[in-house]
Design a protein around this motif. Structure first.
Motif: not given
Ligand code: AHR
Length: 330
Positions: A51, A128-129, A263
């Motif tokens: 994305e 990341d998440r 970012d």
């Molecule tokens: O999870 C990180 C986020 O996901 C970033 O800030 C964003 O740009 C991405 O789509």
């Protein structure tokens, strides 16, 4: 590392099943070197999509780090669909990979598939998440950013920038609903400003981390609210879109509306230098090397820290060294 005979047998079984169901194994789904170098760690990595430039940089970081580390990578891109991520994780389990890593698009809904991975004895790393689960044993660790702190950094900049203002109207364009960065950046930001009655978040809308939606959201915000002093946008992609909308409305980003973004893409840093963005909170996608290091440890049966955070900074209009910043890698 898991029993290599088991992995080869598992691959054969998965392919046999594939043959039965589809008449043939998709060549891209079968790791070419899987039976050539049995000493390599096999890592299944499910990326959530493409994305933003951030995400593309993150994918590149993982792929290049795997090559450097001699880790064999099975990579799947879920194109923003949780079902596709779940399917990818199931395929990694069928292949009996050594380790699974994935960047969860949203936090809820992973328990069933992760229980399958756990029952198969495959350690899972979220990158990341994060996920939301009542069973913390379903994943072994997390590697990525401290999103709360990113939100706090954004809030602290707004406090400093607007120190002399009597009243500040803030519009927020957040990321994907129910995702970790959306939730935690929003909470960190509010935590810093709460209690100071000069600040009002007049609107909060989701732009799904997409440039096109960032522009759409900003256009609507400008139509709905005459007086926006600050935009807090949860990523650079949406910010770039929002800036287009602000300029189309005849306003000057960075002056008429203070712009705070997250970012640290090259494009955002360039706009910061031009004065069209006021603050860029860094969120680094360059976590490939640390993912490989942790994957190797997990494959060797070692324990890893529960949380591994990236080191990140914040770039603002108050910095005096912006011209000497090294080129960004995303
Ligand atoms: O999870 C990180 C986020 O996901 C970033 O800030 C964003 O740009 C991405 O789509």
């Amino acid at each position: 590392m898991k029993n290599r005979f088991g992995k080869t047998a598992g691959l054969a079984l998965a392919c046999a099943l594939c043959l039965l169901l589809t008449g043939g194994c998709a060549p891209s789904a079968r790791p070419a070197a899987s039976v050539q170098d049995e000493s390599q760690v096999l890592l299944g990595f499910s990326q959530l999509g493409s994305e933003s430039a951030w995400r593309i940089g993150n994918t590149k970081s993982v792929q290049e780090a795997a090559k450097r580390a001699g880790v064999q990578l099975m990579y799947e891109n879920a194109e923003q669909k949780q079902e596709k991520q779940i399917k990818a994780i199931r395929s990694f389990i069928a292949y009996q990979v050594d380790v699974i890593a994935f960047s969860p698009i949203v936090e809820d809904g992973w328990d069933n598939v992760l229980r399958e991975a756990k029952n198969a004895g495959i350690p899972v790393l979220t990158t990341d998440r994060r996920i939301n689960t009542s069973d913390q044993s379903l994943f072994v660790g997390f590697v990525g950013s401290d999103f709360y702190e990113e939100g706090r950094k954004a809030g602290r900049f707004v406090l400093r920038k607007m120190a002399d203002a009597d009243h500040v109207n803030i519009a927020e364009i957040s990321g994907t609903v129910d995702s970790t960065p959306m939730r935690q950046r929003g909470a960190g930001f509010r935590g810093v400003l709460e209690g100071d009655e000069r600040f009002t978040i007049i609107a909060s809308v989701s732009g799904d981390f997409l440039r096109s939606k960032g522009k759409e959201c900003m256009r609507e915000l400008l139509q709905q609210y005459g007086d926006i002093d600050v935009l807090f946008s949860h990523n650079d992609a949406m910010t770039l879109g929002a800036i287009e909308a602000i300029e189309e409305a005849g306003l000057v980003p960075g002056k008429d509306i203070v712009i705070v973004t997250v970012d640290g893409e090259q494009a955002a840093i360039d706009l910061l230098k031009q004065g069209r963005i006021n603050c860029v909170v860094e969120c680094t996608p360059l976590i490939g090397d640390i993912i490989m290091e942790l994957a190797k440890k997990l494959a060797a049966g070692e324990t890893i820290p529960r949380d591994t955070y990236s080191e990140e900074r914040v770039f603002t209009e108050f910095d005096t060294d912006l011209d000497s910043l090294a080129a960004r890698e995303y």
